[in-house]
Scaffold this active site. Structure first.
Site: not given
Ligand SMILES: Cc1cc2nc3c(=O)[nH]c(=O)nc-3n(C[C@H](O)[C@H](O)[C@H](O)COP(=O)(O)O)c2cc1C
Ligand SMILES: Cc1cc2nc3c(=O)[nH]c(=O)nc-3n(C[C@H](O)[C@H](O)[C@H](O)COP(=O)(O)OP(=O)(O)OC[C@H]3O[C@@H](n4cnc5c(N)ncnc54)[C@H](O)[C@@H]3O)c2cc1C
Ligand code: FES
Lengths: 315, 257
Positions: A22, A72, A131, A192, A218
């Site tokens: 997401s 965001i 969030c 997570i 990340g």
């Molecule tokens: C720019 C950005 C926006 C995100 N927006 C949402 C969101 O709207 N809803 C949500 O449940 N998680 C949101 N996330 C979290 C991600 O879905 C994910 O759980 C988190 O980034 C960890 O995974 P990653 O390290 O692969 O990015 C967001 C992450 C990023 C970086």
């Protein structure tokens, strides 16, 4: 060797175990020219609330070592515009659509889900109680086990589709929350969401984000995410979507081995839009070259002595 | 609009002014489609994830299958670019963003660049001249050795230290130019640091000139999916626009900077 990549959650079959997370793939129609969503297990949409949200003022992002902070603030188009403008496109895809919902009250979660239930083309829901960037809802729900349970209990009767609760790592024991939502009827948990983090500009002596703190994502968070998934997998019998810093098939396989039944790719979509599809292919390739005929057999197959981990003191 | 994620090949790297480089890349898919004011999001690492995010760069000029990026070295990403050698591969995502609007009814384009804000102007100027517009180019920098006027013949120059051209800022030079010459149906195109752009926008409003800005700002994806690059809108409706997909070019009346 043909490898089975699909799996079931409740009554829904997913063609493989790689999803996009997401907030990192928009509503699917902004990026489908750079990656073929039909090759994914599913798309998790940007969080939706009842009304559109403007989100937080700039700056909303700051890069950190092997990661990024975001604030965001759940900027989104709102559920009505989603149904009218985005769902028709999503219905044309072969992949599964998981709609992520974020709200500032229990009632709002229920209203959004109930409205979506009246429309075709949605295969499941992921509930964002985690969030870190909004004052109402968000972490105030996700760090309170009773509120998290209450939201799950209230949503469960509203849908027959998979109900996935997205948990925050910003608590002492995620497994407590996983157990609570399982007891309340959730079909799976996502682990997570981002970790609360901060960065400072020493020249101006100001925080690098307008909201001071933000959510860290990340590659930097992958070791933490793996340990969290391991903890939940060892203590609660519930399917887990492993999320956090996945950039390669090997990263994804690590999550499967520690107990995730599927994974979501997040921040990597910003850097390398085609990565998620390559990860899905890479997992199948790994299974095949190791003589494994079903990717599901990898799930939780880590050769580890839990007693060797400090986690066992509270498992 | 069509975009690609693709591997380009480094043709050359040239230091065209003190600390300012032009990187020429062969990239037929993107070169063919790019319009003035658009940018590419450049991957700054290969195997390791450091630095993680792509960096946005205006396409400075296009010639056949080649495109040029103009930059100065300020951190890890731009240092990475400045160490590319002919034959190296560079991963590009583009072309991205909304091009400058050059089809309006203006007759004279006033190009205002602060520092490496000059980057998109060689391509813009060529397109304006092809469209039969008169172009006045004003470049500002801290010092004369940092004036990047390659492909911008007869540019007027302003330097903070007075070492070349007009002694003062490019906005001061703009005021002097407008005061001295009768400029027929003008439109400003400005690119540079946001604090310069906000002064230009205010000046344009005061003297009633149409003005288009190319904004900079942090970006993660460059393609409208992360919501990380908001700029406040001055009009009814949504509070924010996205610099990467609604811009980076904006009419100065439409944004609050
Ligand atoms: C720019 C950005 C926006 C995100 N927006 C949402 C969101 O709207 N809803 C949500 O449940 N998680 C949101 N996330 C979290 C991600 O879905 C994910 O759980 C988190 O980034 C960890 O995974 P990653 O390290 O692969 O990015 C967001 C992450 C990023 C970086
Ligand atoms: C649409 C767009 C087009 C751009 N076009 C060009 C271009 O053609 N040529 C060019 O040289 N640059 C351009 N930029 C800016 C460029 O993207 C940044 O300079 C680049 O990201 C810096 O990366 P880095 O890793 O070298 O620096 P970092 O390591 O990210 O930053 C080093 C230091 O510089 C500061 N910094 C970072 N970005 C900026 C910035 N934009 N302005 C001022 N300080 C900053 C940081 O806060 C940090 O302190 C553009 C930006 C946008 C949004
Ligand atoms: S940089 Fe991601 S939306 Fe603009």
């Amino acid at each position: 060797m043909t490898v089975k990549t699909s799996f079931m959650l409740r009554h829904v079959e997913f063609q493989n175990r790689v999803f996009v997370a997401s907030g990192t793939f928009g509503y699917g129609d902004e990026i489908n020219d750079l990656v073929d969503p039909n090759k994914l297990g599913g798309i998790v949409t940007k969080s939706l609330s009842w009304k559109p949200r403007d989100g937080n003022p700039p700056r909303r992002i700051a890069e950190t070592p092997s990661g990024m902070l975001n604030s965001i603030g759940l900027a989104n188009i709102g559920v009505h515009t989603f149904i009218e403008k985005k769902l028709p496109f999503l219905r044309t895809l072969k992949t599964r659509i998981i709609v992520n919902i974020a709200a500032s009250s229990v009632q709002e979660y229920c209203d959004v889900l109930a409205l979506l239930e009246r429309h075709d083309g949605i295969h499941g829901y992921e509930i964002n109680v985690s969030c870190p960037n909004v004052k109402e809802g968000g972490l105030s729900f996700g760090t309170n086990v009773d509120r998290t349970r209450e939201i799950t209990e209230r949503l469960r009767p509203l849908t027959e589709k998979p109900l996935i609760i997205k948990l925050t790592p910003n608590v002492t024991h995620m497994s407590e929350f996983a157990r609570a939502v399982k007891d309340a009827g959730a079909d799976a948990v996502s682990c997570i969401n981002t970790l609360v983090g901060m960065a400072v500009d020493v020249r101006t002596r100001t925080p690098r984000l307008s909201t001071v703190t933000g959510g860290l994502s990340g590659p930097a968070i992958k070791p933490i995410a793996l340990a969290k998934v391991f903890e939940v997998a060892k203590s609660v019998d519930i399917p887990i979507f492993g999320i956090g810093g996945i950039t390669t098939a090997d990263d994804a396989i690590e999550f499967l081995l520690v107990g995730a039944c599927a994974v979501q790719v997040g921040t990597t979509n910003f850097v390398d839009p085609g990565a998620s599809v390559r990860i899905a292919e890479g997992i199948a390739g790994y299974a095949s070259s190791n003589g494994i005929d079903d990717v599901g057999k990898l799930v939780g197959s880590l050769k580890a002595d839990v007693k060797a981990s400090v986690l066992q003191t509270w498992l | 609009m069509k975009r690609f994620q693709t591997m380009s090949v480094v043709i050359s790297l040239e230091e065209i002014a003190e600390g300012i480089y032009v990187l020429t890349l062969e990239c037929p898919e993107i070169a063919k489609l790019t319009e003035p004011g658009q940018f590419v999001n450049v991957r700054m690492h290969d195997a390791h994830s450091e630095p993680l995010l792509r960096r946005p760069f205006s396409v400075s000029f296009v010639e056949g299958d080649r495109l040029e990026l103009l930059f100065n070295v300020i951190g890890t990403g731009t240092r990475f670019l400045s160490t590319r050698r002919p034959g190296d591969a560079v991963d590009l995502l583009g072309p991205l963003g909304v091009p400058f609007h050059i089809d309006d009814t203006f007759e004279t384009a006033l190009l205002l660049a602060g520092g490496v804000g000059v980057a998109p102007f060689p391509m813009l100027r060529a397109a304006l001249e092809r469209a039969g517009k008169k172009v006045i180019t004003l470049l500002g920098a801290r010092s004369g050795v940092q004036i990047a006027d390659r492909r911008l013949n007869n540019a007027y120059v302003a330097t903070d230290d007075g070492s070349r051209g007009f002694h003062g800022s490019v906005v001061d030079l703009f005021h002097a130019t407008v005061a001295r010459n009768a400029i027929l149906r003008p439109k400003i195109f400005a690119c540079g640091p946001n604090r310069m752009l906000s002064v230009v926008a205010a000046a344009a409003r005061t003297i009633g000139m149409d003005c288009e800005l190319s904004l900079e700002g942090e970006m993660a994806c460059g393609i409208g999916i992360c919501q990380g690059c908001p700029v406040e809108r001055s009009r009814e409706g949504r509070k924010y626009a996205l610099v990467c997909t609604d811009g980076p070019t904006f009419n100065s009346r439409d944004v609050v900077i």
